[in-house]
Design an enzyme around this catalytic site. Structure first.
Site: not given
Lengths: 421, 421
Positions: B14, B142, B144, B189-190, B246, B301
């Site tokens: 991503g 990332t 994340d 996200m995540g 998410e 985001q």
């Protein structure tokens, strides 16, 4: 009226990045005037007036008032309360005047869209009929940019700048991942008018740039044409980026997200739930066979103070200022408008329109701003919106790395009347 | 190896706001070195290597390369292609080395997450086994923030800054309209780790500030507790702003958005479609009886260059630089890490970790960063993330009022091998 009369300011409808700037312009001008005593705020629009829920803005810290220009949403408090006609809701309108009388309020500034201008117009008329000395001036506000009589609306430039930037940025994301995540749909606000969706056209400097397709509520949505549009772009660029206004409708005027309309039943074959972006995502995945994803900015698009248009914020302030100036010079029953001056360089001044004309009008995106295929915008549209997104409004950043916004202390004004209803 | 060997840089997974900064740091360092000849880019990560789809970054305009620092997503091109084990996909790994040999590539810089580090590790091992001189260094990336062995990940600081700001701004919107639109849910996200959701905690300077509730995938989601949380906040503040990762799951590890899990069938009573935010919106409307709305920032985001963290962008560049420095000093089979130095003032240097340790690790939000009730974060979490969101990365704005991003010319390197597969 005593030598000094009080003023009240109210905000109404969906918040914007700029509505507080308009409030700031009005408040600062009103506080400077020797004709105006206290400047009050009505908590949550006309509801605050009806409920006599009023606070004293004059006693707020001047820094707090100044920070309105850098704070999104509606700091005085907004509402979605719509008054009916004078006949049906006469008691409500009388109550409004009673509250004004009780607090020696003779200036009413209402910041909002056409419903608010309708309310202001009726209050103004009833005051005039009943001999109450009231000066009533409206200040335009809506990200939807659909108010009549004004070239554009305070709040629109900022959402346009933000949405176009988001389209550019998410477009880069789609471009980076076009081996797998081939289609991105950006859903933007605008239930009846496609001004916000149209502004995203600014992002497309080169043909391969996002957004490749823009759908507006002004153009009847056709299932087969949409599928063919997507396939065409995919063929050209191996990816497709779509901007869609939330209020897309079919040829019968039925929302494509509706689960009762003829369109949803006949063409989609199954019940559509969720918003426009999800509906389009389903169609793309089913009919084109590629992975699609969607972003729904929601209220973030109308509150993105961190990247607001300086032009918009300054013009919004100017509208607030102009409303007070007009009121002090004896104007009533009007809304401040933004007037684009002739000439190749953009310049903008304020004008005045009848509240009733604004209340009964609506401005959708004209056909010549939309391309022939109905899936994009023309240069005329881009020329219209480009000046409105110029400059970046300053942002105050705290030591925590995030913006600083204000919040009123809200020192209440003592109630003098029986409770509302 | 000839006196000058070529280098290849690839991006994977991503996209983020910062991955191009890392590329820039690596490219600029590599182009300065007299040990490195051409610097190549692999179009779309390891897929570009396999398909011999390579372009010559050395021949790009230096300004284009410098503009990488201000461009979101993955300008070289990313992919989601995961190679299997050396045994299962031996041909792929051999093909990678064949491509490297054909183009005299002896330096491989892979910017990505743990899957990419796994790929780099295996390529490195096969090269070593087969006696091909390859220097292989990974660069973390990332949003994340879930990579092992590094204090934090390039890309995370920017998404944290943006999401916290969006929570502040949309929070103001909810506050302005709390007479009607009482609940807003911001989906971030995540999927496995809640670092992004947790960062939104920075937005809450006062108890009444948004977000009032934060839900992370690390804490099993409980239907009844959620409803009771929402009712509690509503009682305190008359409105509720929720941030949700998410990837929320129930106690059995089933996503709450799944339509097959026991949770969805037993507690919800009907099939859940759509994402987490929609699911929560449904619960709030059904169980609490207030209107709820949701914002889903989606890929916006991770591409919000217009408000990226300067700290993040600079550290990302530093990681790219450090990877090339390490490679030139003979290090291979390692990933650059970010090391938070001891002391009360934040400072950050780079370190190195084994690719295999990164490949097999995952870092979720530790329990002590989450509050006892499991619906918010602790000061320890805020102290961790605050330094990462400091400063605003510069943005170049064009005369159209929007950011300027770069795009490579992509001068292709002639293919020398038969087509892949």
């Amino acid at each position: 009226m005593s030598s000094k009369a009080n003023a009240i300011i109210a905000q109404s409808g969906g918040p914007t990045t700029a509505i507080n700037s308009s409030a700031c312009g009005a408040i600062e001008a009103a506080m400077k005037s020797d004709k105006i005593g206290r400047v009050y705020g009505a908590t949550n629009g006309i509801l605050g007036v009806l409920q006599e829920d009023i606070f004293d803005i004059s006693s707020e810290n001047p820094k707090t008032i100044s920070m309105l220009k850098r704070t999104p949403a509606a700091a005085i408090g907004s509402c979605r309360y719509k008054l009916k006609s004078l006949e049906e809701s006469k008691e409500d309108y009388e109550r409004i005047l009673d509250v004004f009388k009780a607090h020696d309020i003779h200036y009413f500034f209402y910041i909002g869209g056409n419903d608010s201008m309708d309310t202001a117009d009726k209050v103004n008329k009833l005051a005039s009929e009943t001999g109450y000395d009231l000066t009533c001036v409206g200040i335009p506000k809506t990200i939807d940019n659909d108010l009549a009589c004004t070239d554009h609306c305070p709040g629109y430039g900022s959402v346009a700048k933000y949405v176009a930037t988001c389209a550019m940025e998410a477009g880069k994301d789609t471009e980076a991942l076009y081996t797998t995540d081939t289609c991105t749909i950006l859903e933007v606000m605008g239930r009846n008018a496609g001004w916000i969706a149209a502004s995203a056209g600014l992002a497309r400097r080169e043909p391969e740039d996002a957004p490749h397709l823009i759908y507006l509520p002004e153009v009847a949505f056709e299932y087969d044409k949409f599928v063919s549009d997507v396939k065409g772009v995919l063929n050209d660029f191996k990816r497709v980026f779509i901007v869609a206004g939330e209020g897309l409708r079919d040829k019968d005027g039925e929302y494509i997200t509706s689960d009762t309309g003829s369109f949803s039943k006949d063409s989609f074959g199954h019940k559509q739930l969720g918003g426009v972006a999800e509906t389009l995502k389903d169609i793309v995945e089913r009919e084109v066979g590629i992975k699609a994803r969607f972003n729904k900015l929601g209220t973030n698009q109308r509150s993105a103070m961190h990247f607001a248009s300086l032009t918009d914020i300054e013009e919004s302030y100017m509208c607030g200022n102009a409303a007070v100036e007009a009121a002090l010079s004896g104007v009533s029953g009007k809304m401040v408008t933004l007037v684009r001056e002739d000439g190749s360089d953009y310049s903008c001044t304020t004008g005045l329109a009848n509240l009733s004309d604004v209340a009964n009008g609506e401005k959708i995106v004209p056909r010549e701003f939309i391309n022939e295929a109905g899936n994009g915008v023309t240069d005329a549209m881009l020329d219209y919106v480009r000046p409105l997104v110029q400059g970046e409004a300053p942002v105050s950043i705290n030591e925590d790395g995030l913006p600083v916004f204000m919040r009123f202390e809200r020192k209440p004004v003592d109630k003098k009347l029986p409770s509302y209803k």
